[in-house]
Structures are given as structure tokens and as C-alpha cells.
Design an enzyme around this catalytic site. Structure first.
Site, short mmCIF file in Angstrom:
data_model
loop_
_atom_site.label_atom_id
_atom_site.label_comp_id
_atom_site.label_asym_id
_atom_site.label_seq_id
_atom_site.Cartn_x
_atom_site.Cartn_y
_atom_site.Cartn_z
N CYS A 91 0.87 -1.21 0.19
CA CYS A 91 0.14 -0.06 -0.07
C CYS A 91 1.08 1.41 -0.04
O CYS A 91 1.65 1.76 -1.01
CB CYS A 91 -1.07 0.00 1.27
SG CYS A 91 -2.38 1.13 0.95
N HIS A 122 -3.40 -5.73 1.20
CA HIS A 122 -2.75 -5.85 2.34
C HIS A 122 -2.74 -7.39 2.87
O HIS A 122 -3.48 -7.85 3.32
CB HIS A 122 -3.58 -5.10 3.53
CG HIS A 122 -3.13 -3.66 3.44
ND1 HIS A 122 -2.15 -3.02 4.18
CD2 HIS A 122 -3.93 -2.74 2.83
CE1 HIS A 122 -2.50 -1.74 3.98
NE2 HIS A 122 -3.46 -1.55 3.22
N GLU A 146 -0.89 -8.72 4.95
CA GLU A 146 -0.72 -9.05 6.51
C GLU A 146 -2.01 -8.84 7.20
O GLU A 146 -1.98 -9.37 8.53
CB GLU A 146 0.27 -7.81 6.87
CG GLU A 146 -0.28 -6.43 7.22
CD GLU A 146 -0.61 -5.52 5.94
OE1 GLU A 146 -0.85 -4.42 5.98
OE2 GLU A 146 -0.06 -6.17 4.92
#
Length: 234
Positions: A86, A194, A196
């Protein structure tokens, strides 16, 4: 293997990345402040999401000049793994480590949603645990995620198989549905989604976990090859 999660003023996904590495794949990881100037002890550098320096001027435009970035560039040139997620992707673009630029989302609104992403290249250090063409669920959260490049650059990305992820239903207007790209050498990845935030079913998806597992698998394979070569040379 040792990971570094770079922290800029305004980063807000650094803790998520740290958790994904330490608690999900049991990796060794440190936070690295943006003013630090030594990355020699790390195998993979992560530039996390957030709003570095408040996204003033353009997203990533100021972070690109942080002291740490010269050493991120050095690590990339040495073949170490670098991933920008990002805002981290935006920083890599501003730093010239990846081609292209980011524009505001086509609808001029911040988008926060879980998107279906297609794996376009599973032969990189970041995608070894995925299947080619596999559709995975990864969240996005950005206001400037509309990836753009000129036609010549796009042709090169396509020719060199540098487009790693594509959106199934393009949410932001990115050219060629691009969600993530890598450099020609394959050791630097930038992606807007994302991973994660997709490491557990409790989060709605665990499809992002395999990206971190891929990095670990790649490193172990490289280490194994290095040991084999060293033994054969004796």
C-alpha cells in the site's frame, strides 16, 4: 531469516506486518525507524502501509527521501527481498525502485474492502506458495491506489511477467487491473492489497499468509543451494 519492518512517521500497518511475520510464520523481525542507516543484517525489508509524513505532496513523496531509503535501494541492488505494501508500494514508486505512479482512485473516494486478486506470476520469491491463476481474497484500504504507467512501460511489464497480481473486479481504475508488480530481477514487490491483514480466518481471509510463507520458503531454498555449492567446492 531476518525481517525488517521500516517505520515512518505516519505508518499504521507496521504492527500488522510485525504480527504476520512473528506470530504467523514464526519469523525473526525488528522494527526499523526511518532514520536508521544500516540494513545489512536483514534478508527481507518490508515497507508497510499507512500515511507516511501525512501523505503531503503525494503519497510516499516525502518518505522517498528518508535516510533509510538509500539503504533500501542498496539492499534491493544486492538482491535482498523488498516488499512495499500500500503506502510502501507508493514509496517504492516514488523512489524509482518500481516503474509507474499512483493516482487517486477513479471514484475519488477512499476504498476499504476485501477484493478478489488473481495470481498472475507464481514464480517469484513472494508467490511460490500460490497456484498460477489462483484467486485469493485480500483487503485493500487506500485513496490513491489507481496504478498508472505509460503504454511502453505496460508492454515491458507484460513482456517480462512483472505483473504479479491483478484485481478481478478493478476497484480503483488501475491500468490493466494491476494490483501488484515486481522489478525485472523479481526481488522487489509492490502491491496495494494488504496480505498482512489476511493471515487468519478471524480476519475474513488467510490467503495473505502464503505470501509470507513464500518468502520464507524462497530464503530456505537459497540457503540450501548455498550450502550445497559450498560443500561441492571443498
Amino acid at each position: 531469516m531476518k525481517f525488517a519492518v521500516v517505520v515512518f512517521p505516519g505508518s499504521n500497518c507496521d504492527i500488522d506486518c510485525y504480527h504476520a511475520i512473528e506470530d504467523v510464520i514464526d519469523g525473526e523481525v525488528d522494527y526499523i525507524w526511518h532514520q536508521q542507516v544500516d540494513l545489512s543484517g536483514y534478508d527481507c525489508i518490508v515497507l508497510p502501509g499507512g500515511f507516511s509524513y501525512g501523505d503531503y505532496l503525494r503519497s510516499g513523496a516525502i518518505a522517498r527521501f528518508a535516510p533509510i531509503m538509500k539503504h533500501v535501494e542498496k539492499a534491493a541492488a544486492e538482491g535482498k527481498l523488498v516488499i512495499g505494501i500500500c503506502n510502501g508500494f507508493q514509496i517504492l514508486l516514488e523512489a524509482g525502485l518500481l516503474p509507474g505512479a499512483m493516482k487517486k482512485n477513479e471514484n475519488l473516494q477512499f476504498i476499504c474492502s476485501i477484493e478478489t486478486i488473481t495470481v498472475e506470476n507464481n514464480q517469484t520469491p513472494f508467490t511460490l506458495e500460490y497456484h498460477l491463476g489462483e484467486e485469493i481474497k485480500i483487503p485493500i484500504a487506500h485513496g490513491e491506489g489507481n496504478y498508472y504507467c505509460d503504454q511502453q512501460t505496460l508492454k515491458e511489464l507484460q513482456k517480462n511477467n512483472q505483473i504479479i497480481f491483478r484485481y478481478k473486479d478493478n476497484p480503483n481504475g488501475s491500468i490493466d487491473d494491476i494490483a501488484g508488480i515486481c522489478n525485472k530481477q523479481g526481488n522487489v514487490l509492490g502491491m496495494m492489497p494488504h496480505p498482512e491483514r489476511a493471515v487468519s480466518k478471524l480476519l475474513g481471509s488467510e490467503d495473505g499468509k502464503r505470501l509470507f510463507q513464500s518468502i520464507l520458503s524462497y530464503w530456505r531454498e537459497k540457503k540450501s543451494e548455498s550450502r550445497t555449492y559450498s560443500s561441492a567446492s571443498i
